[in-house]
Design a protein around this motif. Structure first.
Motif, PDB file in Angstrom:
ATOM      1  N   LEU A 165       6.919  39.971 -49.777  1.00 32.01           N
ATOM      2  CA  LEU A 165       6.592  41.388 -49.561  1.00 32.01           C
ATOM      3  C   LEU A 165       6.147  42.038 -50.865  1.00 32.01           C
ATOM      4  N   LEU A 166       6.758  41.615 -51.968  1.00 28.30           N
ATOM      5  CA  LEU A 166       6.381  42.141 -53.270  1.00 28.30           C
ATOM      6  C   LEU A 166       4.941  41.788 -53.601  1.00 28.30           C
ATOM      7  N   SER A 167       4.574  40.557 -53.297  1.00 34.88           N
ATOM      8  CA  SER A 167       3.204  40.116 -53.546  1.00 34.88           C
ATOM      9  C   SER A 167       2.219  40.849 -52.645  1.00 34.88           C
ATOM     10  N   LYS A 168       2.578  41.011 -51.373  1.00 33.89           N
ATOM     11  CA  LYS A 168       1.668  41.619 -50.397  1.00 33.89           C
ATOM     12  C   LYS A 168       1.403  43.090 -50.687  1.00 33.89           C
ATOM     13  N   HIS A 169       2.435  43.845 -50.999  1.00 32.65           N
ATOM     14  CA  HIS A 169       2.304  45.301 -51.068  1.00 32.65           C
ATOM     15  C   HIS A 169       2.102  45.845 -52.486  1.00 32.65           C
ATOM     16  N   ILE A 170       2.475  45.078 -53.505  1.00 36.29           N
ATOM     17  CA  ILE A 170       2.376  45.596 -54.870  1.00 36.29           C
ATOM     18  C   ILE A 170       1.481  44.726 -55.754  1.00 36.29           C
ATOM     19  N   ASN A 225      -0.470  41.910 -55.107  1.00 36.64           N
ATOM     20  CA  ASN A 225      -1.806  41.504 -54.668  1.00 36.64           C
ATOM     21  C   ASN A 225      -2.840  42.618 -54.796  1.00 36.64           C
ATOM     22  N   PRO A 226      -2.517  43.858 -54.441  1.00 39.71           N
ATOM     23  CA  PRO A 226      -3.494  44.928 -54.700  1.00 39.71           C
ATOM     24  C   PRO A 226      -3.831  45.060 -56.184  1.00 39.71           C
TER      25      PRO A 226
END
Length: 423
Positions: free
Chosen positions: A24-29, A31-32
């Motif tokens: 979730l950390l990668s997806k929402h923070i 990766n953007p």
């Protein structure tokens, strides 16, 4: 025919990277942030150049440690080591490594350079970084030269091996909700920051004392008040056990859906168990001269040699994955460590002193020789594999170029179009 057989080279064209990231950390923070950060890089810069730049930052951190602590003097509970501000640079370097490691694939797609070479190069740098970060983190946690550092090396390399083994059998890279490349790296960055603020001695505080649970008589009497650093190692052991279970679950599902044996892939774990056992047996030998490796200045060279041998092993595994070849069960580089382990344990095996490692000077000489041979063997592997893949696929390793039908080098179409659009 070069290092890679022709039939294996032909399989390179069939390879395509597949990955699953549940963080979730990668997806929402993250990766953007990575998606934006990669746009700052010109299309003329090759993705492998970005990957190598990240590894160079970690190497700079490692050299900084050697400069301020050339003998790796920090024993468990000791007070020597680099200045506290250095730990902030280690944290910044590791965070940048993670960032560059994450955007190299994005840069590859931007420039049309995505392929098996990038997969090999990325994993090769990750394998080297793994051992370097173990040594740096052990310094930051005030573990220094101790069996806890050896345990950390074993656990960290095991996690990397499991991920590679899993990718070979499933065909894709799985990153769980908590994974080493994402949350694990940020956790180590946090350790560096805390050591920079409070010093590495902070981690010697008992976990019960830190959490103030020592005020509860029952807990104080029944739970060991081990240091925060040792508690971190225990946490890592549970993490390895969880990764073993989750990795095998993914392999079990993949092999079952393909109507293959669900137990045969477990044999692929034996190479790591064997190679790691060699290192531990060597270190734990009854010979006085060998048993002091872990408490002497040659401890870091020993760990580095171990890490290079490991990088060679997983490198061959990744090569087998991208070329659809048989799983490599044996690595000739283990023979040198096998000789070292047997020679060191001659007092236990034959009741006689070691033949090669018969004095502290000879032990140091043998360890440094092992380091040199491991380095040159792995370097040779990298050069030969890169040469074979670039020649076969008509690409360059560190520039955004491909060969046209006449065999002339030219910039990839995606990169050329991007530059023209920018202009």
């Amino acid at each position: 025919m070069g290092y890679i057989p022709q039939h294996s080279l032909d399989n390179l064209k069939k390879y395509s990277y597949k990955g699953v990231d549940k963080s979730l950390l990668s997806k929402h923070i993250l990766n953007p942030f990575w998606t934006w950060f990669v746009t700052l890089w010109p299309l003329t810069i090759a993705p492998n150049t970005i990957t190598l730049s990240g590894l160079c930052l970690v190497l700079l951190n490692f050299l900084t440690m050697l400069y301020y602590d050339p003998n790796y003097l920090t024993l468990k509970g000791g007070a020597t080591g680099p200045p506290q501000w250095v730990y902030f640079t280690w944290g910044a370097g590791l965070f940048m490594y993670q960032t560059l490691d994450a955007i190299d694939g994005k840069q590859a797609r931007r420039t049309g350079m995505a392929g098996p070479l990038g997969e090999m190069f990325d994993h090769g740098c990750d394998a080297l970084n793994t051992t370097l970060e173990v040594i740096l983190a052990a310094q930051a946690l005030n573990l220094g030269r101790s069996w806890w550092t050896v345990a950390s090396q074993m656990a960290t390399l095991a996690n990397f091996y499991l991920t590679t083994w899993e990718e070979y059998h499933t065909g894709q890279l799985y990153l769980a909700a908590f994974s080493g490349p994402v949350e694990g790296i940020l956790l180590i960055v946090g350790i560096y920051v805390i050591s920079g603020i409070y010093g590495p001695q902070f981690w010697d505080v008992g976990i019960l004392t830190f959490t103030r649970l020592d005020r509860i008589p029952f807990l104080e009497q029944n739970i060991p008040n081990i240091g925060l650093n040792e508690s971190f190692m225990v946490f890592g052991a549970f993490g390895v056990a969880f990764n073993i279970a989750s990795s095998y679950a993914n392999v079990w599902r993949a092999t079952r859906s393909a109507n293959k044996s669900t137990t045969r892939p477990l044999l692929g774990l034996l190479p790591y168990v064997f190679s790691a056992a060699l290192q531990v047996i060597w270190l734990a030998s009854p010979s006085y001269y060998n048993s002091v490796i872990i408490h002497s200045r040659i401890f870091v060279p020993f760990l580095c040699a171990w890490g290079l041998q490991f990088a060679h092993t997983v490198g061959r595994m990744i090569l087998a994955h991208v070329t659809s070849s048989e799983f490599p069960m044996w690595d000739w580089m283990w023979m040198w460590s096998f000789v070292g382990a047997v020679d060191a344990n001659l007092p236990l095996i034959l009741g006689r002193p070691p033949i090669i490692q018969s004095s502290p000077h000879n032990v140091a000489l043998f360890v440094y020789t092992t380091l040199a041979l491991s380095f040159f063997a792995y370097a040779r592997f990298c050069v030969l594999v890169i040469n074979d893949i670039t020649e076969y696929m008509g690409i360059a390793c560190f520039t955004v170029r491909k060969k046209d039908k006449e065999g002339h080098w030219q910039m990839t179409k995606l990169a050329a179009d991007g530059i023209a659009k920018t202009a």
